[in-house]
Write an enzyme that holds these catalytic residues in place. Structure first.
Site, PDB file in Angstrom:
ATOM      1  N   LYS A 285     -11.208  54.225  18.433  1.00 57.23           N
ATOM      2  CA  LYS A 285     -11.508  55.362  18.965  1.00 57.23           C
ATOM      3  C   LYS A 285     -10.650  56.312  18.094  1.00 57.23           C
ATOM      4  O   LYS A 285     -10.579  57.523  18.784  1.00 57.23           O
ATOM      5  CB  LYS A 285     -10.901  55.541  20.423  1.00 57.23           C
ATOM      6  CG  LYS A 285     -11.521  54.195  21.225  1.00 57.23           C
ATOM      7  CD  LYS A 285     -13.074  53.871  21.185  1.00 57.23           C
ATOM      8  CE  LYS A 285     -14.076  54.917  21.416  1.00 57.23           C
ATOM      9  NZ  LYS A 285     -15.207  54.388  20.975  1.00 57.23           N
TER      10      LYS A 285
ATOM     11  N   SER B 176     -10.503  58.658  24.981  1.00 59.66           N
ATOM     12  CA  SER B 176     -11.497  57.996  24.390  1.00 59.66           C
ATOM     13  C   SER B 176     -11.724  56.521  24.637  1.00 59.66           C
ATOM     14  O   SER B 176     -12.834  56.181  25.253  1.00 59.66           O
ATOM     15  CB  SER B 176     -11.782  58.350  23.024  1.00 59.66           C
ATOM     16  OG  SER B 176     -12.916  57.920  22.484  1.00 59.66           O
TER      17      SER B 176
ATOM     18  N   HIS C 261     -10.510  47.369  12.334  1.00 61.71           N
ATOM     19  CA  HIS C 261      -9.331  47.857  13.192  1.00 61.71           C
ATOM     20  C   HIS C 261      -8.109  47.008  12.971  1.00 61.71           C
ATOM     21  O   HIS C 261      -7.302  47.311  13.703  1.00 61.71           O
ATOM     22  CB  HIS C 261      -9.777  47.830  14.753  1.00 61.71           C
ATOM     23  CG  HIS C 261     -10.903  48.647  15.191  1.00 61.71           C
ATOM     24  ND1 HIS C 261     -10.938  50.015  14.643  1.00 61.71           N
ATOM     25  CD2 HIS C 261     -12.176  48.365  15.764  1.00 61.71           C
ATOM     26  CE1 HIS C 261     -12.102  50.450  15.078  1.00 61.71           C
ATOM     27  NE2 HIS C 261     -13.021  49.687  15.651  1.00 61.71           N
TER      28      HIS C 261
END
Ligand code: A3P
Length: 300
Positions: free
Chosen positions: A59, A144, A114
């Site tokens: 995010k 988010s 990530h």
């Protein structure tokens, strides 16, 4: 905190009906992720000198950067970004599907990840492969993520924002602690093959950022080509682009009645969500956990 709250040490944990997988203390969605793949990626995956990695905590602007990098690689021509889905152009190396794709890709390869640095392929340190690390104000990351979790069926449905905030600050969310992620990756600051940028800078001056990224990648784009990157990576264009707005995700993965991937695309939306008390609490934890980093971010 909810009493059914899983801890990162659980090997498989449940809340709502979704299970998370825990690997070396970090939570991952169970669907599409496995310990086998994560171990392979960390220990065996061979990074090549001309690989480019778009690394973020979830995010933080991953897909935005993926779009920018894809457009730069094609000198601003949007044919590729309009015809191939974002997750095929730049697969997430740590996901089962991503590793499978990665093993069949022809160089030069573009990846997303990530992963916290300690789980990233070890072979990276022996190569000239480039990493672009994008950070975002963690309060906006939280907001988010909160909305994203409501929409994504592979993620636990969040309780209240307060519960989500506490999980976020303790690192009890997918990919672990934002603080540890940032600290781990920012250790690479100063290496010639590591470049970091913030979502806030992208918002403020996308063209200037694209120029900087081109310099880092050694790509020479003329002014018109840069204009095209900026135009096609805009929030509006990405929101319209079915190959980038995630609207083509399988309905077993997302419920678009509950939200959309291209949600607001602004900086500072946390101000519309956090109470004064939540903000003060966040600041206290932030100050404590960020100590010793010696970097000032645009939101500090
Ligand atoms: P919001 O939920 O705050 O709107 P990630 O790609 O890492 O999952 O991050 C998603 C966030 O990036 C979402 O934030 C999304 O709207 C925002 N985003 C995606 N593309 C963007 C763009 N072109 N410009 C600005 N924000 C963008």
């Amino acid at each position: 905190m909810r009493s059914d709250q899983p801890g990162p040490s659980n090997s498989r944990s449940t809340m709502s009906s979704v299970e998370y997988l825990s690997h070396k203390g970090i939570l991952f969605p169970s669907m599409n992720y496995s310990v086998e793949t994560l171990l392979h990626v960390e220990n065996e995956f061979q990074i090549l000198d001309d690989d480019v990695f778009n690394v973020t905590f979830p995010k933080s602007g991953t897909n935005w950067m993926a779009e920018i990098l894809a457009l730069i690689s094609k000198k601003g021509d949007p044919t590729w970004t309009h015809s191939v889905s974002l997750w095929e152009r730049s697969p997430w190396i740590e996901a089962d599907y991503g590793l499978k794709m990665a093993l069949n890709m022809t160089p030069p390869r573009l990846f997303c990840s990530h992963l916290p640095f300690q789980l990233f392929p070890k072979s990276f340190l022996k190569t000239k492969a480039k990493v672009i690390y994008t950070l975002r104000n963690p309060k906006d990351v939280l907001v988010s993520f909160y909305h994203f979790s409501m929409m994504m069926k592979v993620l636990k449905t969040p309780g209240t924002l307060q519960e989500c905030l506490e999980e976020f600050l303790t690192g009890n969310v997918i990919y672990g602690s934002w603080f540890e992620h940032v600290k781990g990756w920012m250790e690479l600051k100063g290496r010639p093959n590591f470049f970091y940028i913030t979502y806030e800078e992208l918002r403020q001056d996308l063209r200037g950022c694209v120029e900087k990224i081109c310099r880092f990648l050694g790509k020479e784009l003329n002014s018109q080509q840069i204009d095209s990157v900026v135009e096609n990576a805009s929030f509006r264009k990405m929101k319209e682009n079915k190959m980038s707005n995630f609207s083509q995700l399988d309905e077993t993965m997302a419920d678009f009645k509950k939200g959309e991937f291209m949600r607001k695309g602004i900086s500072g939306d946390w101000k519309n969500h956090l109470t004064v008390a939540q903000n003060e609490y966040f600041d206290r934890v932030y100050r404590e956990k960020i100590q010793g980093m010696n970097i000032t971010f645009p939101w500090d």
